[in-house]
Design a protein around this motif. Structure first.
Motif, PDB file in Angstrom:
ATOM      1  N   UNK A   6       0.831  -1.205   0.000  1.00 28.83           N
ATOM      2  CA  UNK A   6       0.000   0.000   0.000  1.00 28.83           C
ATOM      3  C   UNK A   6       0.870   1.262   0.000  1.00 28.83           C
ATOM      4  N   UNK A  34       1.903   2.261  -3.409  1.00 29.31           N
ATOM      5  CA  UNK A  34       0.845   2.944  -4.160  1.00 29.31           C
ATOM      6  C   UNK A  34       0.430   4.237  -3.460  1.00 29.31           C
ATOM      7  N   UNK A  63      -1.216   4.437  -0.737  1.00 30.49           N
ATOM      8  CA  UNK A  63      -2.606   4.256  -0.308  1.00 30.49           C
ATOM      9  C   UNK A  63      -2.659   3.805   1.149  1.00 30.49           C
ATOM     10  N   UNK A  91      -1.780   9.381  -9.290  1.00 31.47           N
ATOM     11  CA  UNK A  91      -2.942   8.674  -9.857  1.00 31.47           C
ATOM     12  C   UNK A  91      -2.587   8.028 -11.180  1.00 31.47           C
ATOM     13  N   UNK A 100      -0.738   4.786 -10.343  1.00 34.04           N
ATOM     14  CA  UNK A 100      -1.606   3.697  -9.887  1.00 34.04           C
ATOM     15  C   UNK A 100      -2.376   3.109 -11.059  1.00 34.04           C
ATOM     16  N   UNK A 101      -2.211   1.832 -11.275  1.00 36.07           N
ATOM     17  CA  UNK A 101      -2.924   1.195 -12.372  1.00 36.07           C
ATOM     18  C   UNK A 101      -2.215   1.383 -13.697  1.00 36.07           C
ATOM     19  N   UNK A 122      -2.138  -3.373  -8.742  1.00 38.67           N
ATOM     20  CA  UNK A 122      -2.205  -4.239  -7.572  1.00 38.67           C
ATOM     21  C   UNK A 122      -3.351  -5.231  -7.703  1.00 38.67           C
ATOM     22  N   UNK A 146      -5.674  -7.566  -5.364  1.00 39.42           N
ATOM     23  CA  UNK A 146      -5.981  -7.662  -3.943  1.00 39.42           C
ATOM     24  C   UNK A 146      -6.294  -9.095  -3.534  1.00 39.42           C
ATOM     25  N   UNK A 198     -11.221   0.647  -2.564  1.00 33.19           N
ATOM     26  CA  UNK A 198      -9.757   0.671  -2.516  1.00 33.19           C
ATOM     27  C   UNK A 198      -9.189   0.175  -3.842  1.00 33.19           C
ATOM     28  N   UNK A 199      -9.813  -0.877  -4.387  1.00 36.00           N
ATOM     29  CA  UNK A 199      -9.342  -1.414  -5.658  1.00 36.00           C
ATOM     30  C   UNK A 199      -9.473  -0.366  -6.760  1.00 36.00           C
ATOM     31  N   UNK A 202      -9.439   2.856  -6.343  1.00 32.60           N
ATOM     32  CA  UNK A 202      -8.419   3.871  -6.108  1.00 32.60           C
ATOM     33  C   UNK A 202      -7.063   3.380  -6.600  1.00 32.60           C
ATOM     34  N   UNK A 203      -6.819   2.077  -6.414  1.00 25.91           N
ATOM     35  CA  UNK A 203      -5.520   1.513  -6.767  1.00 25.91           C
ATOM     36  C   UNK A 203      -5.310   1.439  -8.279  1.00 25.91           C
ATOM     37  N   UNK A 204      -6.383   1.572  -9.077  1.00 28.53           N
ATOM     38  CA  UNK A 204      -6.150   1.658 -10.514  1.00 28.53           C
ATOM     39  C   UNK A 204      -6.129   3.105 -10.973  1.00 28.53           C
ATOM     40  N   UNK A 205      -6.160   4.024 -10.013  1.00 29.94           N
ATOM     41  CA  UNK A 205      -5.964   5.429 -10.357  1.00 29.94           C
ATOM     42  C   UNK A 205      -7.225   6.204 -10.667  1.00 29.94           C
ATOM     43  N   UNK A 206      -8.395   5.712 -10.219  1.00 32.52           N
ATOM     44  CA  UNK A 206      -9.642   6.423 -10.470  1.00 32.52           C
ATOM     45  C   UNK A 206      -9.660   7.746  -9.701  1.00 32.52           C
TER      46      UNK A 206
END
Lengths: 344, 292
Positions: free
Chosen positions: A67, A70, A72, A101, A104-105, A110, A112, B184-185, B187-191
């Motif tokens: 986390x 990222x 987060x 941002x 991320x992705x 990631x 989960x 959270x998922x 957010x983790x792809x950058x939304x």
């Protein structure tokens, strides 16, 4: 069906090129009283096409490390207190939020642990995969949906055209995890963080998902950080292994080296606690557990955090934290007694 | 219980809208909806279907009993009660729908902010607690006495006390949804935040919000009547159910129909909206389905 080249390899990356260089990561939580340090002075590197496994018990800071990469870390309370994380010539920890941002992705994705709850139950899976593409690439929605379909094929989803329009509740756990992988890889990340991707799945599906991750990694050259507490998974997947205990790295080595000659008593304990098929007294012997539990983050002892549970602990161990030393080439360990023979 | 079993037995058939099936499975909301539809239709069509001008006085025919030329009778000024009740529905429905829409939209915006940002939450919720502590009727009376009476002041006066309820509802939903793993998922792809809200969080608030909106609508119709009855509501030149009852109460011993018919209309309106709301609540949230 040919899955080869179903998705393009990560662009502009050379084999063996450094993808992530993490140094001195410290993640802490503030509340009443002193801060709880979830990750303490953690450094490691991951190269293109390499799989690094992070192992340790629950509460060792494995997920927090992911986390943190990222950015987060749960807030309020949690924060990255120190460290640098270089990826593509930039330090993740100094990027602005909009820049982050995009990472991320895009550059780091990631997967989960819980495929059951990590998908939005009211959106079709095609929509959710396409969403990742939409967020990162300025392309029309139809292109995003095509990519979603291609990704479903790449993760070997049966009947991808039909599944594209289905909702998460219509899929099994294994299929949902395939969707999560498809989402994670949709934008060809350079680094894939997989946080216990198979823990929630049954054993036969676990093997399929691990195979899938490895195959996709070979196709794309993505670097993978695989977080697990299953040493079987480690043996299967890892190039290098990093053992964490109470937020610290206690041992790091190439996978064969670690299994052949573990140096830290904690690593040995983990291995002894793993059931073996066959071998001496198989089926009758009780597994050797490690007594006690990981110390609370707010109540870290002086010295080595493992001392209270370690059979070899001496006064020295309780007095000071052992430094991380390179005992053999590429084999790092933090233990005052690592030079001694394990049976002494 | 039977509703749950039935619902799981026909998962695909329920996608298509079939009125017969709806009536069979959820009879009350359908009846409520039809009744409400009739009331709205009659109010909308009032200028064309009303037999008389609702404000035209005809002193010779004052306080006529129901029947003959005057279906609901006449009031103290000889105005046709049927026409007045039809026109009065326009005011009640306008106020009910406007208040429901306005308080829902405003409450949704404030509630989302309160639910997602912790700092804003502390401030907003204290303000909302303060608003809730003021009795709605008193606030309305104060507002009405400060300004010139008009329909829009009535709408504002009824909307303000309803907002905190919507805010609390939305905030509660956002608080629970934002902790879901898929947030959270995402957010983790950058939304980005606005997209995260629109796509993943807001849709979860719609079902309880629609239900809440129906209750607000019913309560707004009633509040308008209280205010008009007390003389601080809709201006007297506009016929509203509250106004008609207020004027009729002076002659209740001579002409009871002056309060009977607008009273029935008011009761039917509130009843139909509430029944519709209850039905929607059960239909939209299977966990709350009542055991029949």
């Amino acid at each position: 069906m040919s899955t080869a080249r179903a998705i393009a390899p990560v662009s502009s990356a050379m084999p063996g090129e450094m993808v992530l260089d993490l140094r001195g990561l410290r993640t802490e939580f503030r509340g009443e009283g002193p801060p709880a340090v979830a990750v303490n002075d953690l450094s490691f590197t991951v190269r293109h096409g390499e799989t690094l496994c992070i192992v340790g018990e629950s509460g060792c800071g494995k997920s927090m490390t992911a986390l943190s990469l990222l950015r987060l870390v749960p807030r309020p309370g949690g924060r990255i207190a120190a460290g640098t994380a270089m990826i593509g010539g930039r330090d993740l920890f100094t990027l602005s939020e909009p820049e982050m941002r995009a990472v991320r992705g895009g550059e780091i994705a990631m997967i989960f642990q819980e495929p059951m709850t990590s998908l939005n139950p009211v959106l079709t899976i095609g929509r959710q995969i396409a969403e990742t593409v939409m967020v990162h690439e300025n392309v029309p929605w139809s292109v995003c949906m095509e990519r979603a379909l291609a990704m479903l094929r790449a993760v070997r989803m049966p009947e991808p055209e039909r599944r594209l329009h289905e909702y998460p509740h219509q899929l099994s756990g294994g299929m949902r995890q395939r969707v999560m992988i498809a989402m994670a890889l949709a934008c060809r990340p350079r680094l894939l963080l997989a946080d216990e991707p198979t823990t929630a799945l049954d054993v036969t599906i676990q093997a399929q998902i691990l195979d899938l991750i490895r195959d996709l990694q070979e196709q794309t050259g993505t670097a993978v950080i695989l977080i697990t507490h299953d040493l079987g998974v480690v043996a299967e997947m890892a190039d290098r292994v990093l053992v964490m205990y109470a937020g610290r790295k206690v041992e790091e080595a190439v996978v064969d080296e670690l299994f052949d000659a573990p140096l830290h008593p904690y690593t040995r304990g983990l291995m002894a606690a793993m059931p073996h098929l066959g071998g001496v007294g198989a089926g009758r012997m009780r597994l050797a557990e490690i007594p006690g539990v990981v110390p609370a983050l707010t109540d870290m002892p002086e010295g080595c955090p493992f001392a209270a549970r370690c059979g070899r602990a001496s006064a020295e161990c309780r007095a000071a934290m052992p430094p991380l030393e390179e005992r053999r080439p590429g084999h790092l360990v933090a233990c005052w007694h690592s030079g001694e023979s394990p049976d002494a | 219980m039977s509703a749950i079993l039935e619902a799981s037995a026909v998962p695909t058939a329920s996608r298509r809208f079939r009125p017969g099936r709806m009536l069979q499975r959820h009879p009350f909301p359908v009846v409520g909806g039809v009744l409400l539809g009739l009331l709205v239709l009659s109010a909308l069509a009032a200028p064309w279907i009303a037999p008389h001008d609702p404000i035209e006085m005809n002193i010779i025919d004052r306080l006529q009993p129901p029947g003959g030329d005057y279906l609901f009778g006449t009031d103290a000024y000889g105005r046709d009660l049927f026409s007045r009740v039809l026109h009065g529905g326009r005011v009640s429905i306008l106020i009910g729908f406007t208040v429901a829409a306005a308080s829902t939209v405003i409450g949704l915006l404030i509630g989302v902010v309160a639910g997602y940002f912790r700092l804003a939450d502390a401030i907003i919720m204290r303000v909302m607690d303060g608003l809730m502590a003021i009795p709605g009727i008193l606030l309305a009376i104060a507002l009405m006495s400060l300004t010139r009476a008009s329909l829009w002041v009535v709408v504002v006066a009824i909307t303000i006390p309803e907002i905190p309820r919507v805010v609390r509802l939305v905030r509660a939903v956002v608080l629970s949804v934002r902790e879901q793993a898929y947030i959270q998922a995402a957010t983790a792809i950058g939304t980005r935040f606005p997209r995260l809200m629109r796509l993943h969080i807001l849709p979860s608030t719609f079902a309880p919000l629609i239900v809440q909106a129906t209750y607000i609508c019913a309560s707004a119709v009633l509040t308008e009547s209280y205010l008009s009855f007390l003389g601080v509501g809709t201006p007297p030149e506009i016929p509203s159910w509250g106004n008609i009852i207020a004027e009729g109460r002076l002659y209740v011993q001579l002409a009871f129909w002056n309060i009977l018919f607008p009273g029935i209309a008011l009761a039917l309106m509130v009843l139909s909206v509430n029944v519709l709301g209850d039905g929607l609540r059960d239909a939209l949230d299977p966990r709350l389905a009542r055991r029949l």
